[in-house]
Design a protein around this motif. Structure first.
Motif, PDB file in Angstrom:
ATOM      1  N   TYR A  29     -29.539 -31.708  29.927  1.00  0.00           N
ATOM      2  CA  TYR A  29     -29.610 -31.014  31.212  1.00  0.00           C
ATOM      3  C   TYR A  29     -29.718 -32.039  32.324  1.00  0.00           C
ATOM      4  N   ASP A  30     -29.457 -31.596  33.553  1.00  0.00           N
ATOM      5  CA  ASP A  30     -29.572 -32.502  34.698  1.00  0.00           C
ATOM      6  C   ASP A  30     -30.349 -31.901  35.865  1.00  0.00           C
ATOM      7  N   SER A  31     -30.842 -30.666  35.716  1.00  0.00           N
ATOM      8  CA  SER A  31     -31.731 -30.060  36.711  1.00  0.00           C
ATOM      9  C   SER A  31     -32.468 -28.920  36.032  1.00  0.00           C
ATOM     10  N   ALA A  32     -33.501 -28.425  36.692  1.00  0.00           N
ATOM     11  CA  ALA A  32     -34.297 -27.361  36.085  1.00  0.00           C
ATOM     12  C   ALA A  32     -34.946 -26.535  37.184  1.00  0.00           C
ATOM     13  N   GLY A  33     -35.350 -25.322  36.833  1.00  0.00           N
ATOM     14  CA  GLY A  33     -36.007 -24.471  37.817  1.00  0.00           C
ATOM     15  C   GLY A  33     -36.646 -23.256  37.176  1.00  0.00           C
ATOM     16  N   VAL A  34     -37.523 -22.614  37.927  1.00  0.00           N
ATOM     17  CA  VAL A  34     -38.158 -21.371  37.499  1.00  0.00           C
ATOM     18  C   VAL A  34     -38.169 -20.393  38.669  1.00  0.00           C
ATOM     19  N   ALA A  35     -38.194 -19.118  38.339  1.00  0.00           N
ATOM     20  CA  ALA A  35     -38.417 -18.057  39.327  1.00  0.00           C
ATOM     21  C   ALA A  35     -39.473 -17.130  38.750  1.00  0.00           C
ATOM     22  N   ARG A  41     -42.930 -10.166  44.473  1.00  0.00           N
ATOM     23  CA  ARG A  41     -41.793 -10.728  45.204  1.00  0.00           C
ATOM     24  C   ARG A  41     -41.250 -11.965  44.496  1.00  0.00           C
ATOM     25  N   LEU A  42     -39.929 -12.133  44.519  1.00  0.00           N
ATOM     26  CA  LEU A  42     -39.298 -13.274  43.878  1.00  0.00           C
ATOM     27  C   LEU A  42     -39.601 -14.579  44.611  1.00  0.00           C
ATOM     28  N   VAL A  43     -40.047 -15.585  43.863  1.00  0.00           N
ATOM     29  CA  VAL A  43     -40.210 -16.945  44.386  1.00  0.00           C
ATOM     30  C   VAL A  43     -39.644 -17.891  43.332  1.00  0.00           C
ATOM     31  N   ARG A  44     -39.224 -19.074  43.761  1.00  0.00           N
ATOM     32  CA  ARG A  44     -38.662 -20.009  42.796  1.00  0.00           C
ATOM     33  C   ARG A  44     -38.956 -21.446  43.206  1.00  0.00           C
ATOM     34  N   ARG A  45     -38.890 -22.335  42.224  1.00  0.00           N
ATOM     35  CA  ARG A  45     -38.980 -23.776  42.437  1.00  0.00           C
ATOM     36  C   ARG A  45     -37.907 -24.427  41.571  1.00  0.00           C
ATOM     37  N   ARG A  46     -37.208 -25.402  42.144  1.00  0.00           N
ATOM     38  CA  ARG A  46     -36.140 -26.080  41.425  1.00  0.00           C
ATOM     39  C   ARG A  46     -36.218 -27.578  41.691  1.00  0.00           C
TER      40      ARG A  46
END
Length: 608
Positions: A29-35, A41-46
């Protein structure tokens, strides 16, 4: 390869998502994130790069919530970046995706015309917008997903999280694996049991075309026709997570069925589908314009991949290729001239004869390239440029997905060489790249022939000899088919160029000899039909692997016909490898041999 995880939990979900994603790092992989759903309410970090960067982002700006999805991305459409990292969001939906949406350009134009703002270069973002558009019409999340999924072409696994729905996850698979995990008041989604092993050993594997609606009490599974179906729950050993066969009887079967996914991920490194161009990392280190010759060396199945590549390099790049079995090359004192490129192919990157051949070429001044599945391997480390396959771990001794991924890399490299040397123009490059981009979907279609193949394999388990015939790039595939049958079932088999039939092999033909003919309808198909007629005249049983047109023009000369999708000629040896593999697999299963670990064989031959 991309990794997917989803959790409907009872505790803070973000750290658990990251823990699960760490177990998917082996996929690449070359990136990652979560929601997550924080207060509904939807929030995310990448983050770009490794998971530690995502952990740092979460430490700096934490997210709460007990429901969430996570993703490790291997870039396909769009460069590795925070903006292109998953999860993607549009309105009230967040989505993570593994695979390739082949018709994304068409869908992208549709949603742009509808007023949507496109914020990324990815194919995944269009899925989020399409589902959100259905939600805006008043549809429920389940109905919105059901409306959108049939519109997506290609191979994919998807997981959806919805704003305001804290007790809902939706997952879907077509060509790419996805599993449901069952917990105590919790439910999970993951690319495989490895990701879910920290939470549960109770796993349900979605079958091809399935999609599922999860809440904390369980999961409802629907097939591709939206009929609710029952899928078996099985136990997965946490301690043996890296060796999990899923719902397959053997690792080889699992690895055959992983090919739409892994070929897609491998190609994503070497072609730009959006621009319809080849984009081969490291190829700039090789000056193809001044090369006099390519030397290819490999062993076993990798050698047959090299034989196919010889056809491609000579046709598309007009570049002479000399290819040797590595165990012969290393001893025959091949003269190495100026402006020559030596290319070595190995799944493990540790094959002893191949490594020795590499070192001989290096000592004699050749530029060295390697097609390997393990970037940390010795062959990779000692090469000037590495062309990595993204096949993932291959447990079965008989190579399947590693072979087709090698072919995918070599095809892209041959197109790049042709473009560099001026023998492939822009229009031809577009045509060839589009053909390569269609492989994952075509592979899914090819796998649908398995029921037919299983039926015809039962009588094959009682024969003592078999013959495989092919022309052009399907001649090396005929040799690969014979090798697979020998490896798995211990049946004596030989692969020949169909035009060589009259020069010896025809003496073997009788009513007990099955003859496999690998023959897509191409410019030399009529020649192959004449060879089949010669076999039929001597009572041989013909199993023809072809497309609809080839089947129609073959008459009744073949006793069995396995139908493949219509494909571009550059794609044929990759797609036709799948039925060849399945024939060997099912024949061996009927015979009761050890499919994953055939006698006397090892996965990686690290001694001479």
């Amino acid at each position: 390869m991309c990794g997917i995880v989803g959790i409907l939990g009872s505790t803070d979900v973000a750290p658990r998502l990251v823990d699960a994603l760490k177990r998917l790092e082996y996929r690449g992989y070359d990136s990652a994130g979560v929601a997550t759903l924080e207060g509904g309410r939807l929030v995310r970090r990448r983050a770009e790069g490794k998971l530690r960067n995502l952990e740092a982002a979460l430490e700096k700006t934490p997210v709460g919530g007990t429901s969430g999805i996570g993703h490790t991305r291997w870039a396909t459409h769009g460069s590795p970046s925070v903006a292109n990292a998953h999860p993607h969001m549009a309105g009230k939906v967040a989505v993570v995706h593994n695979g390739i949406i082949e018709n994304y350009l068409e869908l992208r134009e549709e949603i742009k015309d509808g007023g949507a703002d496109i914020l990324t270069e990815t194919d995944t973002e269009v899925v989020a917008h399409l589902v959100n558009a259905e939600l805006a019409k008043g549809l429920s999340p389940q109905d919105a997903a059901a409306r959108v999924l049939p519109r997506l072409k290609g191979a994919f696994a998807l997981a959806f999280l919805f704003d305001g729905d804290n007790d809902l996850l939706i997952g879907a698979r077509k060509g790419s694996p996805l599993a449901i995990g069952h917990g105590d008041g919790e439910m999970y989604l993951g690319s495989d049991a490895i990701a879910l092993s920290p939470f549960t050993d109770r796993i349900t594997y979605l079958e091809e075309g399935d999609w599922a609606v999860l809440d904390r009490n369980g999961a409802r599974v629907f097939d591709a026709n939206n009929n609710e179906v029952s899928r078996q729950e099985s136990r997965s050993s946490v301690t043996a997570a890296l060796m999990d066969k899923g719902n397959y009887r053997h690792f080889m079967a699992k690895e055959i069925h992983e090919q739409p996914e892994v070929i897609g991920h491998t190609l994503s490194r070497y072609i730009d589908l959006g621009a319809r161009k080849v984009d081969v990392p490291g190829a700039a280190a090789i000056d193809f314009t001044n090369l006099n010759r390519i030397l290819i060396s490999a062993c076993g199945t990798a050698y047959y991949a090299g034989l196919v590549a010889k056809y491609w390099f000579e046709k598309y790049a007009r570049l002479p290729v000399e290819i040797d079995v590595a165990s012969e090359f290393r001893y025959r004192e091949t003269p190495i001239g100026k402006n020559e490129f030596a290319l070595f192919i190995s799944q493990s990157g540790e094959t002893a004869d191949t490594l020795a051949s590499l070192r001989y070429c290096k000592e004699n001044g050749a530029k060295i390239g390697a097609v390997v599945n393990v970037p940390e391997s010795t062959i990779a480390r000692e090469s000037d440029v590495v062309f990595q396959t993204i096949a993932g771990p291959e447990i079965g001794v008989a190579s399947t997905k590693a072979f087709t991924c090698q072919l995918a890399v070599l095809a892209a490299l041959a197109i790049h060489a042709g473009r560099s040397r001026g023998f492939v123009n822009e229009d031809q490059e577009t045509e060839l790249v589009e053909a390569l981009g269609a492989i994952p979907g075509l592979a899914v279609q090819a796998l649908k022939s398995e029921i037919k193949i299983e039926t015809l394999s039962q009588p094959l388990s009682r024969v003592s000899d078999a013959l495989y015939l092919g022309r052009g790039t399907n001649f090396p595939l005929a040799m690969e088919g014979a090798l697979k049958l020998k490896e798995l079932s211990y049946i004596h088999a030989e692969g020949y160029a169909a035009g060589e039939l009259k020069h010896g092999p025809i003496a073997l033909i009788d009513e007990n000899m099955p003859v496999f003919v690998i023959a897509p309808h191409d410019g030399i198909y009529e020649k192959t039909v004449s060879n089949m007629q010669e076999v039929a005249a001597r009572g041989g049983r013909i199993i023809l692997i072809t497309d609809e047109r080839g089947a129609a023009e073959s008459g009744d000369v073949a006793q069995d016909v396995v139908i493949m999708p219509d494909v571009h000629e550059i794609v044929a040896p990759i797609i036709y490898a799948l039925p060849v593999q399945m024939i060997s697999y099912h024949t061996a299963v009927f015979m009761g041999t050890d499919v994953d670990q055939p006698r006397n064989l090892a996965k990686s031959v690290t001694v001479e």
